[in-house]
Each structure stands twice: as structure tokens, then as C-alpha cells.
Write an enzyme that holds these catalytic residues in place. Structure first.
Site, PDB file in Angstrom:
ATOM      1  N   THR A 299      -2.368   1.206  -4.907  1.00  0.00           N
ATOM      2  CA  THR A 299      -2.966   2.273  -4.110  1.00  0.00           C
ATOM      3  C   THR A 299      -4.299   2.710  -4.689  1.00  0.00           C
ATOM      4  OG1 THR A 299      -2.636   4.558  -3.342  1.00  0.00           O
ATOM      5  CG2 THR A 299      -1.627   3.958  -5.445  1.00  0.00           C
ATOM      6  N   GLY A 300      -5.104   3.311  -3.852  1.00  0.00           N
ATOM      7  CA  GLY A 300      -6.385   3.833  -4.297  1.00  0.00           C
ATOM      8  C   GLY A 300      -6.303   5.265  -4.790  1.00  0.00           C
TER       9      GLY A 300
ATOM     10  N   LYS B  76     -12.625  27.608   1.651  1.00  0.00           N
ATOM     11  CA  LYS B  76     -11.641  26.719   1.043  1.00  0.00           C
ATOM     12  C   LYS B  76     -12.380  25.548   0.404  1.00  0.00           C
ATOM     13  CE  LYS B  76     -10.436  23.323   4.617  1.00  0.00           C
ATOM     14  NZ  LYS B  76     -11.532  23.540   5.572  1.00  0.00           N
TER      15      LYS B  76
ATOM     16  N   ASP C 185       0.849  -1.186   0.000  1.00  0.00           N
ATOM     17  CA  ASP C 185       0.000   0.000   0.000  1.00  0.00           C
ATOM     18  C   ASP C 185       0.888   1.241   0.000  1.00  0.00           C
ATOM     19  OD1 ASP C 185      -2.395  -1.339   0.053  1.00  0.00           O
ATOM     20  OD2 ASP C 185      -2.463  -1.438   2.233  1.00  0.00           O
TER      21      ASP C 185
ATOM     22  N   ARG D 104      -2.426  17.112  -3.455  1.00  0.00           N
ATOM     23  CA  ARG D 104      -3.853  17.425  -3.429  1.00  0.00           C
ATOM     24  C   ARG D 104      -3.974  18.941  -3.307  1.00  0.00           C
ATOM     25  NH1 ARG D 104      -8.436  15.552   1.024  1.00  0.00           N
ATOM     26  NH2 ARG D 104     -10.222  16.319  -0.159  1.00  0.00           N
TER      27      ARG D 104
ATOM     28  N   THR E 167      -0.430   4.727   1.385  1.00  0.00           N
ATOM     29  CA  THR E 167      -0.719   5.574   2.533  1.00  0.00           C
ATOM     30  C   THR E 167      -0.409   4.853   3.832  1.00  0.00           C
ATOM     31  OG1 THR E 167      -2.464   6.669   1.292  1.00  0.00           O
ATOM     32  CG2 THR E 167      -2.483   6.951   3.675  1.00  0.00           C
TER      33      THR E 167
ATOM     34  N   LYS F  47      -6.026  -6.554  -6.547  1.00  0.00           N
ATOM     35  CA  LYS F  47      -4.969  -7.145  -5.738  1.00  0.00           C
ATOM     36  C   LYS F  47      -4.954  -8.665  -5.882  1.00  0.00           C
ATOM     37  CE  LYS F  47      -4.488  -3.576  -2.175  1.00  0.00           C
ATOM     38  NZ  LYS F  47      -4.428  -3.311  -0.724  1.00  0.00           N
TER      39      LYS F  47
END
Length: 1057
Positions: free
Chosen positions: A676-677, A568, A389, A616, A391, A734
Site C-alpha cells: 500500500t501507499g 479544519k 492493495d 487520519r 484501499t 511491487k
């Protein structure tokens, strides 16, 4: 008032939540006692319908008596494995070991011929093996069980109209649950009321973005809506990231969504497929599993097969003995047959293997790796690929602001860059103006007003908080994106506590009365005197919504005597609300100009540029308001006519050790994949930063899950290599990755934390679960658990796995060589015929057991503790298919065993036939008559020679290739010998104990059938020297003769190998 929804805070004339003096039983009978049916359609029912169906009150919950009754009826709110740790099951597993079965057969033969001394010794060996193995495995199983339940320990429930904290395992269907920011949801619940509630369901659905929750019923007549779309439900073990809510429990324990997945994981393939195999194959499979030939790791199965091969050899040797006696079988012949059968069995192998692995697990635990299955250690050493993964594993799992772009005209816009320490929540690290070589350190005590107003927008339009706990550790609360902005603002001295007298993040004071408005809300900051001079005072908040993708807060500015809006959100959504920008934010921060399409295009281009770096991007805007317009202002009125001020690029930084760990894996021949997502651009940027992707990587090295899943198995197999990066990865992807790796002959390790990762973890040869962020289901499916969720811990685990594998080869070679020498000694010894025409064994059966158990076992265990080769992680992974029994190991066993057996046999011949007259007398195998003195002295010489050779042979095996006297170039060999003190003292101690069976009266003649020796010690020393010389000569020839199978270290590697 902020806090829990008003419908759950009764006024003073109603039932008070904390009025413990009076209790009411408010439970009503459920309209549907089958709660499982209610759960299936809970998202389609109204709040009132759910409360009625579950037999509970929306405001007062269950009565305490009813909660107790339901707990007895439905059981505890816990996930259950197949079964708890059973001492009997572990014990039976130890007795079912094939090597133990061989010893049991020898035990039966010994008692059958009424040799009770030998039988008792064999029984003691069996008990010792079984006891050591039982306690080691049972302790490991208990450790595994302790990892199983890591869900929410407590829950806040409403019972009898009062809010109380109870253990999460006591939550029952119908309980009204109160959840708030930071809580782990204790059960599946249908929401009754929410206040800006968002829940991270990544563990269950794989979706990394928190889900905004609602209470309205959903249209789903066929009950086919995916669980991720049922936004009026919260699921057990998911985490509240924002807001508050109240819901009624509709499922607990194995009846939750996470429990259903856990239950499916515990089913055997036949149960899952619905097909049932016939009785015969099932019995055969059970027999094979019982004997260890099926259902284990490669090491388990190979040792079991070895045991049966040796068992067959033992039978063959018994037949040889019987044939030599011309089938005239009596007690003496049976005893000789027992001796030869025992000689070929490495009795201590299982015990030494278990102890070595147990020590390895403790070493790995110190390196933040919990081994759930001892035998997974062998698999670790053979890992060729790691699917990791991103994160929290390759990255810190803590977002941080890396780039802050102060908007303006092309020549006046300013870019700031920020550094982050190992803990992204801690507001340390320098901030620079500019990027690259032209950047300069920012003076945080003298900030430009243009930058200050942009940072204030980031800090005040924010409900996250950071603070030090009592241990002095920095902790955060709130959405990770907002935490990152708050940390950045704090670095510049503009954190929310320095700006405002009250935070928009308030908590319910559980000690207050519901009607006590003076106490019902409390802020994060307690120094009221210090707050009074803060510049900004909170007025109104419009929370972030997934539909509008932005958030706004209104504050009163004491300096300007007016109100200011800070907003924001997503770049395109903020720009939609902006009508102006600040052309020159440094020199003229208060002067704005119309936001033209050209300027918008420039801002969007900059945002895209930041996103391509894996960031991001969040946009910030602001506007001023007159005080008289704030009271009744709507969201639409607030979020219009904004002035664009800045872009924040937020990055989840890689762990500092990730790059080194990835490099180490590449050097070790291990390919690292990142599944990863995240978006493909972000994933690619992270992969490049940790060097998973190298500049020469082909285009096919990066794929999205959609692209990978569209390929057929044949097309996947035709790819030059499996992709190194798979973005937007799903659980099915996966699983396909593992299957594709298996078809290529790869031995893959897969990491995972969510329930959705469990199938891949179970399918992978090595499944690695996250201990901090992982779910119980993922841990149950895994072989290893990382307690720090760190990729470098995987690297450390593989290093330890390789060390253990090499050491297993060392002590297996040591034990089997001894067995080969003993068999040669005894089989050739059949030619020694006494006066009655019977064979005289040169070593008694109990002498064989002494050598195998007391002499061989301690140094074998010491070999299991040998340190790793310096170049261990520069060697390729070992072949899992071959396992420990490679051709070099087999050839070494035969060569060393032949040298050892021949020299021991020669020592017997010299004593009996060289110095003696060759008189073997009669009945010297089981009696101590005066005529057996020569035979007994010959046996003592063989016994001492064999023991000395076995002990020094252990030192030779510190290296397979290098001389005992030059283990490390440029270093005195005795320092290498002293480095492993367990091995060193086992050798010294073994040499000291050799005199016991030789010189203790009666013990020597009646148990071992030996006598004290004198001049024969010269034979012992001479034959031992010959053996050592033979070992050294073989090491010189070995690289040339076995180069087909051996790894040859490079000349520059200063290896002890």
C-alpha cells in the site's frame, strides 16, 4: 461568483457560449504543427504561448471544422492494444493445436487408402473440435475487448465559442476542455485557468493525495521534471476531486502519458531492449509458439507437449502394426495402423477443456471476476501468495469518521466512537460516547452543545455533499475526507443541508446565459421556503491549500447575529492558529481558556494516539467575528485567534468479508501480503484488523518500501519470509516483490489499479486488475478483472480455479484411461490372425472414434462441472510445476486403463474363442461377408463393454479416493450421483445410444463392422462388474501406495474426496 473562471464567462455584448444561432471560426494556425514537441515542454510555457502553439483560442476554442480535420489527422482519443480481436487469428490458433494436427495426419491416411467413410468421420471430428474451440475463444476475446476502454465517455469542450458535450474519443489536440469536480480528465491538458482545482493522479503516479493545480509556467530547461511535479498539467484518465479548471489539450490517445505507458507495455522484450535476435532463433521461437510449446500458460504447454508425446506414441504404434504385418503393407494394414493411432489420441480433450473453462468463466463472472485469459484459471489454483492493495480492495475505499475527540482538560475531554455500515457513504450506524466496554449509545436528538458546535464545524467547513439518487442509493461528491466528515455530521442530524440555506459547493447552470447572475449559480437544495429558516448563511470560503494544509469558511449565524469562522486541517497547522481551547466542552461549551504548551502537548499526544490506530487525524477550530470585519477580510486575518474544539479520526474501514477471506486464504496455505501507499502506522493497523498480521508476526513482516528497496536481492532472499506489509509502496517495489517470490518458487497473484501497477501485473503469474477504479492499461496487463474491487472476490476466484483444476484432472484421467484401454485392446489384438495371416482388430477405427468422441466426451464434460470438495480450501495449493499430470494421475491412468483394456479384451476372447470356434475368417476388417459373423459379434461385445465401463468410470471419478457407493459419509450415494445432472444424464444417454451401432441395419455391418448380439449381453454386464470391483479395490489401496504424493484429508473433514 463561483463557477468557471470569469475569463471564460463572456459578458452579454461578447460571444455567448450557448448562442447557437451564430458560429464563428476562431481557429488560428498553430505555431508548431508538431504537437508532440509542444506537449513535452508544455509545463514551461505561458498560457498565451501554449494557445498559440496549439493553434487555438483560449476563450473560443477550435472551430468545429478544424476539430473535425484534426480528428481525421490524429485519430480518435482512445488507447489501443496490440490489435483488435481477429477471427482469423483465433481460427488459426485452433487449427495449430497439436492434437488437431495428429487428426489431420489420420485424415490424410484415411483418404490415402480410399476409406472415405472413415476419412469423413475424422474430418467431422476436426470440424467439431475447431468450431467449438473457435466460438468459445472468440467470445472470450470479445469480452476482453469490451473491458479495454473504460475511460471518460464524454468531455465538455469549447468549440466555436460555445460549450458542448462530445464523446471523449473525439477530443483532439488544441481542444479547450472544461473540467470540474468528479470529472475524469479526457486527455492530457495544459491548464489555462483553475479555481481550487485538485486532481487525483494515483492511477498514474501512485500518489494517493490529490494534487493541487496551478497555471503558472515552471522552470525546467532540461525537461527532466517528474510528471507528478508538473502541477500546471492534467493527465488523461485522472480524476478531478475538487474545484474547476479550463485547459487546452496537448495530447490524445496514445500520445498521452497513459498512452505512452500502454505502448511500452505492448512492446516485446526485444523491442524494448533494442536488441534484435538472429533469424534462426526467431523462426524457431515462432514455430514453438505456433505449436503451443512456448508462450502459453503451464496448462497450454503441457497439453501441447502431451500431444506430441502421444503423436510419437502413435507413430510407434503404427510401426508396431507394420512390424506385425512383416512390413507387407496394404490398405488393411494401414487401416489397422490408423485405428491404433487414433486410439491413443484424446480427440475431445481440447473441446472439453475449452467448454469447462468457459463455463468456469461464467461462474466467476457471477462472482464479480472477469477472466481475460481462459488459461489463467489453472494458475489460480496454484497461487501461493496474494499481493493485495489496501484501499478499495481490503477496505471499502470509503473513508469514515471512527473517533471524534471533543477537546478539553484531561478530566473533561470526551471521546466519541462511530460505527459504519457496509456503505460508508450512507449515514447509518450508531454513535457512542466513550470507547470500549464503558461506551454508551449517544442520543442524537439531545446532543450537548459542546459536541454540536464541534460537529457544525465539521459540516460547514466542508464542500462535499451526500445525497440519495433516484434509485435510493446514497452517493457522495467531493473529497473523501470531507465526505466522511459530512456523513458523520449527518448521522448526528447536523448535516450541512440542515444548517445552512446555501452550500459553498455551487455549480454552473449550463442552461443560463453568462451574464444572467440570477441563474449562473445554483445550490444543491431546491426547497427555498425550507431554506429561509436555516441558522447559518454562507459568506466566504478560503479553500484547502496543500501549502497551508487547512481550510476555513465564514458563515453568518442568525442565532447570535454575528459571523463565525470554522476551520479544519492538519493538527499542527490548526494548533498554530489557535490561542484558546474549551476546558469543559460539555458543561461550559462557551467558556474558553488560554491554550498553553502543556495543553498543546496533550492534544498532539492524543492525535498521535489516534494515528497509531491507522486513522487520519483532522483538527477543528472556530472563532467569532463582527459583521463589519467580514467584507474585506483576508485569509491570514481569518485563520488566527481560533479556539480549538475537536479532533476527528478518519478511517477507511476494511470490508466486512475481508477478514473471513484472509482467514480462508491462510487455511488454504495462501499467504496474503498488503502492498500500500499509506503510512506504515496506518498500514500496520489495517493489516492487523484484517488479520494479515498476526500477534506472532516477526518484526521483518512490516517494512516501508524504502527499507525493502535498500536490500539487495541476496539480502531479500535471506529474509525468513517476504514482508507481509509494505508501506509507501512504489511500482518498482511491487516488481521486486514478484521477482523475489519467483526466486523462492512462489506462485504469486498481484492486484493493481493504476498505470504504475501494470509492470507488476504483467510480471506476476496471476495479474488481477480492479474493474471499478482500475485504468485501461492495468486491465490490459492483467489476467483477471474484479468488477467489485473486492478482496473476497479473489478468494472466490481461487476457489473456482482450484475446482476447475481438480475437474480438469478428472476428465483428463477419464479420457486418457480410455485411450490406454483402447491401445492395449488393439495392440494385443494384433495376435488375432485370420485365414490370410492378417491381424483382426477387436474394435473398428470408427468404433474407436465413436467411443472417443460420442461416448467419452459428454461424461468428461460432466466431470468438468463437478462441485468443489467441501475441504477444497483446506488443502495446500497444487504444484504449478507438476500441473495436472502428477504421478497419481499418471499411475491412475495406467491402472484403470489396464483393468478396462484387459476386461474388454477378455470379452472378445470369450465370444470368439470360448463360445465360438475361433474362426476369424478373412477380410473382416473392411467387409461384411457371411463368414465374419463371429468376429462382428465379438466386436459388438467389446464395443458395448467398453462403452458401459467408460460411462460408469466417469461416476467413479466423482472421487479419487472414496467408493462410488459412499461418496459422502452418511448420505445415500444416489443423491450424490443425482447432484451433477449433466454427468448423470450423459451416462444414461450414453448407455441408451450403445444399441445404435449394434442394431441399426447396414450402419452396424458396413460402417462399424458389427452385428446384433444376444446372450453376449451377459458378458458385457459381467465384465463391467469386474471393472467396477477393480476400481473399488484400487481406491482402497491407493492412499497407502501413493501417500508420497497425495493430500490425505483430516478425519474431521467431512469430505467427499
Amino acid at each position: 461568483m463561483m463557477g468557471f473562471p470569469r475569463s471564460f464567462t463572456n459578458s452579454s455584448d461578447k460571444l455567448k457560449l450557448n448562442n447557437r444561432a451564430t458560429t464563428y471560426s476562431v481557429t488560428v494556425p498553430p505555431s508548431n504543427p508538431d504537437f508532440s514537441n509542444v506537449a513535452a515542454a508544455a509545463h514551461t510555457h505561458t498560457v498565451d504561448e501554449i494557445a498559440t502553439s496549439m493553434g487555438t483560442s483560449k476563450t473560443d476554442g477550435l472551430s468545429k471544422n478544424e476539430a473535425h480535420r484534426r480528428l481525421e489527422q490524429h485519430g480518435e482519443n482512445l488507447l489501443k492494444g496490440r490489435a483488435g480481436v481477429s477471427a482469423w487469428r483465433v481460427l488459426v490458433g485452433q487449427l495449430a493445436n497439436a492434437l488437431t494436427l495428429v487428426l489431420l495426419a489420420a485424415l490424410a491416411l484415411s483418404f490415402g487408402v480410399q476409406d472415405f467413410i472413415e476419412g469423413a468421420v475424422i474430418a467431422a471430428v476436426i470440424v467439431l473440435n475447431t468450431t467449438v474451440g473457435f466460438f468459445q475463444e472468440y467470445r472470450a476475446e470479445k469480452t476482453m475487448e469490451s473491458l479495454r476502454q473504460l475511460s471518460s465517455p464524454t468531455a465538455t469542450v469549447i468549440r466555436n465559442g460555445e460549450s458542448i458535450h462530445v464523446p471523449a474519443k473525439t477530443v483532439v489536440p488544441g481542444d479547450v476542455i472544461m473540467i470540474k469536480d468528479g470529472d475524469v480528465v479526457p486527455s492530457d491538458i495544459r491548464l489555462l485557468s483553475v479555481s481550487n482545482l485538485e486532481v487525483s493522479e494515483q492511477l498514474l503516479t501512485g500518489e494517493s493525495v490529490p494534487v493541487a493545480k496551478d497555471v503558472e509556467p515552471l522552470e525546467d530547461s532540461l525537461l527532466e521534471m517528474p510528471i507528478g511535479d508538473r502541477v500546471n498539467l492534467c493527465y488523461s484518465s485522472t480524476v478531478v476531486t475538487k474545484g474547476r479548471g479550463v485547459g487546452v489539450t496537448i495530447g490524445t490517445g496514445m500520445s498521452t502519458q497513459i498512452g505512452r505507458i500502454a505502448e511500452a507495455m505492448t512492446k516485446k522484450p526485444a523491442e524494448q531492449g533494442g536488441a534484435r535476435t538472429s533469424l534462426g532463433p526467431r523462426i524457431w521461437n515462432n514455430v514453438l509458439e505456433f505449436l503451443g510449446i512456448r508462450g502459453g500458460t503451464p496448462l497450454q504447454m503441457k497439453l501441447s507437449k502431451l500431444a506430441f508425446v502421444l503423436f510419437g506414441c502413435a507413430i510407434l504404434l503404427v510401426l508396431v502394426v507394420f512390424a506385425a504385418a512383416k512390413m507387407r503393407i496394404n490398405n488393411e494394414v494401414v487401416l489397422y495402423a490408423i485405428a491404433t493411432a487414433i486410439a491413443i489420441i484424446p480427440e475431445s480433450l481440447v473441446a472439453v477443456l475449452t467448454l469447462t473453462m468457459a463455463v468456469g468463466t461464467r461462474v466467476m463472472a457471477a462472482q464479480h471476476v472477469i477472466v481475460r485469459k481462459l488459461d489463467a484459471l489453472e494458475n489460480l489454483g496454484g497461487v501461493t501468495d496474494i499481493c493485495s492493495d489496501k484501499t478499495g480492495t481490503l477496505t471499502l475505499g470509503q473513508m469514515s469518521v471512527r473517533t471524534f475527540w471533543l477537546g478539553g482538560d484531561a478530566q473533561h475531554a470526551v471521546t466519541y466512537s462511530a460505527e459504519t455500515g457496509s456503505n460508508a457513504v450512507e449515514p447509518t450506524g450508531s454513535v457512542y460516547e466513550g470507547v470500549g466496554e464503558k461506551r454508551s449509545l449517544l442520543d442524537v436528538d439531545n446532543l450537548d452543545e459542546g459536541l454540536s458546535q464541534a460537529v457544525r464545524a465539521a459540516a460547514l467547513c466542508n464542500v462535499a455533499s451526500i445525497q440519495k439518487n433516484l434509485k435510493g442509493e446514497w452517493k457522495s461528491r467531493g473529497d473523501p475526507t470531507e465526505v466522511a466528515l459530512q456523513v458523520f455530521a449527518t448521522k448526528l442530524g447536523l448535516g450541512q443541508p440542515t444548517l445552512t440555506a446555501a452550500s459553498s459547493s455551487k455549480e454552473v447552470d449550463e442552461d443560463s446565459e453568462p451574464g444572467d447572475t440570477a441563474k449562473i449559480e445554483k445550490v444543491h437544495f431546491s426547497d427555498d421556503a425550507a431554506k429561509s429558516d436555516k441558522r447559518f448563511q454562507f459568506q466566504i470560503e478560503f479553500p484547502f491549500s496543500s501549502s497551508v494544509k487547512k481550510m476555513s469558511s465564514i458563515y453568518y449565524d442568525k442565532k447570535t447575529k454575528g459571523s463565525v469562522v470554522f476551520s479544519k486541517g492538519a493538527v499542527e497547522r490548526i494548533l498554530e492558529c489557535c490561542v484558546s481551547y474549551i476546558p469543559d466542552p460539555i458543561e461550559a461549551p462557551q467558556v474558553s481558556s488560554s491554550l498553553t504548551e502543556a495543553v498543546k502537548h496533550d492534544i498532539l499526544t492524543k492525535a498521535e494516539d489516534l494515528a497509531s490506530g491507522g486513522l487520519r487525524v483532522i483538527a477543528l477550530g472556530q472563532r467569532t467575528l463582527s459583521l463589519d470585519t467580514v467584507a474585506n477580510i483576508t485569509r491570514e486575518e481569518t485563520e488566527q485567534s481560533l479556539t480549538f474544539v475537536a479532533l476527528a479520526g478518519i478511517f477507511d474501514p476494511p470490508r466486512p468479508e475481508s477478514v473471513t477471506a484472509v482467514r480462508a486464504c491462510r487455511t488454504a496455505g495462501i499467504v496474503v501480503h498488503m502492498l500500500t501507499g499509506d503510512h506504515i502506522t496506518t498500514a500496520k493497523a489495517i493489516a492487523e484488523s484484517v488479520e494479515i498480521l498476526t500477534p506472532d508476526a516477526p518484526k521483518s513482516a512490516v517494512m516501508t518500501a524504502i527499507e525493502f528497496d535498500r536490500l539487495s536481492d541476496q539480502e531479500v532472499d535471506e529474509l525468513p519470509e517476504l514482508p507481509l506489509v509494505v508501506a509507501r509502496c512504489s511500482p518498482e517495489t511491487k516488481v521486486r516483490m514478484i521477482q523475489a517470490g519467483k526466486r523462492r518458487g512462489k506462485h504469486m497473484a498481484m492486484t493493481g489499479d493504476g498505470v504504475n501497477d501494470s509492470p507488476a501485473l504483467k510480471l506476476a503469474p496471476v495479474g488481477i486488475a480492479m474493474g471499478m477504479a482500475g485504468s485501461d492499461v492495468a486491465k490490459d496487463a492483467s489476467d483477471l478483472v474484479l468488477t467489485d474491487d473486492n478482496f473476497d472476490s479473489i478468494r472466490a476466484a481461487i476457489t473456482e480455479g482450484r475446482r476447475i483444476f481438480t475437474n480438469i484432472q478428472r476428465f483428463v484421467l477419464h479420457l486418457l484411461t480410455t485411450n490406454v484401454a483402447e491401445v492395449l485392446l488393439l495392440i494385443i489384438g494384433l495376435s488375432f490372425i485370420d485365414e490370410d495371416g492378417r491381424s483382426v482388430f477387436p474394435l473398428s477405427p470408427l468404433g474407436v472414434l465413436w467411443v472417443n468422441m460420442l461416448t467419452s466426451s459428454p461424461p468428461a464434460f460432466g466431470l468438468g462441472l463437478e462441485a468443489a470438495y467441501p475441504d477444497l480450501m483446506q488443502r495446500p495449493p497444487h504444484s504449478v510445476k507438476e500441473g495436472i499430470f502428477t504421478w497419481p494421475v499418471i499411475i491412475d491412468t495406467m491402472v484403470y486403463g489396464t483393468i478396462m483394456g484387459a476386461t474388454c479384451l477378455l470379452s472378445f476372447v470369450i465370444v470368439v474363442y470360448g463360445h465360438g470356434n475361433g474362426d476369424l475368417f478373412r477380410e473382416c476388417n473392411h467387409s461384411a461377408t457371411d463368414g465374419c459373423s463371429l468376429v462382428f459379434r465379438g466386436r459388438s461385445t467389446v464395443f458395448a463393454t467398453l462403452i458401459f465401463q467408460i460411462l460408469l468410470y466417469a461416476l467413479e471419478l466423482k472421487s479419487f479416493d472414496r467408493s462410488l457407493f459412499s461418496l459422502t459419509p452418511g448420505r445415500a450415494f444416489y443423491k450424490d450421483l443425482w447432484a451433477n445432472k449433466v454427468l448423470f444424464f450423459s451416462v444414461v444417454g450414453g448407455m441408451a445410444t450403445v444399441v445404435l451401432p449394434i442394431y441399426i441395419p447396414s450402419f452396424n455391418t458396413r460402417v462399424f463392422y458389427q452385428q446384433p448380439i444376444g446372450w453376449e449381453w451377459g458378458i458385457v454386464i459381467g465384465m463391467t462388474v469386474i471393472f467396477i470391483v477393480g476400481c473399488e479395490l484400487w481406491k482402497l489401496m491407493r492412499p497407502a501406495l501413493l501417500k508420497k504424493w497425495l493430500y490425505i484429508p483430516s478425519p474431521v473433514a467431512n469430505s467427499s474426496a
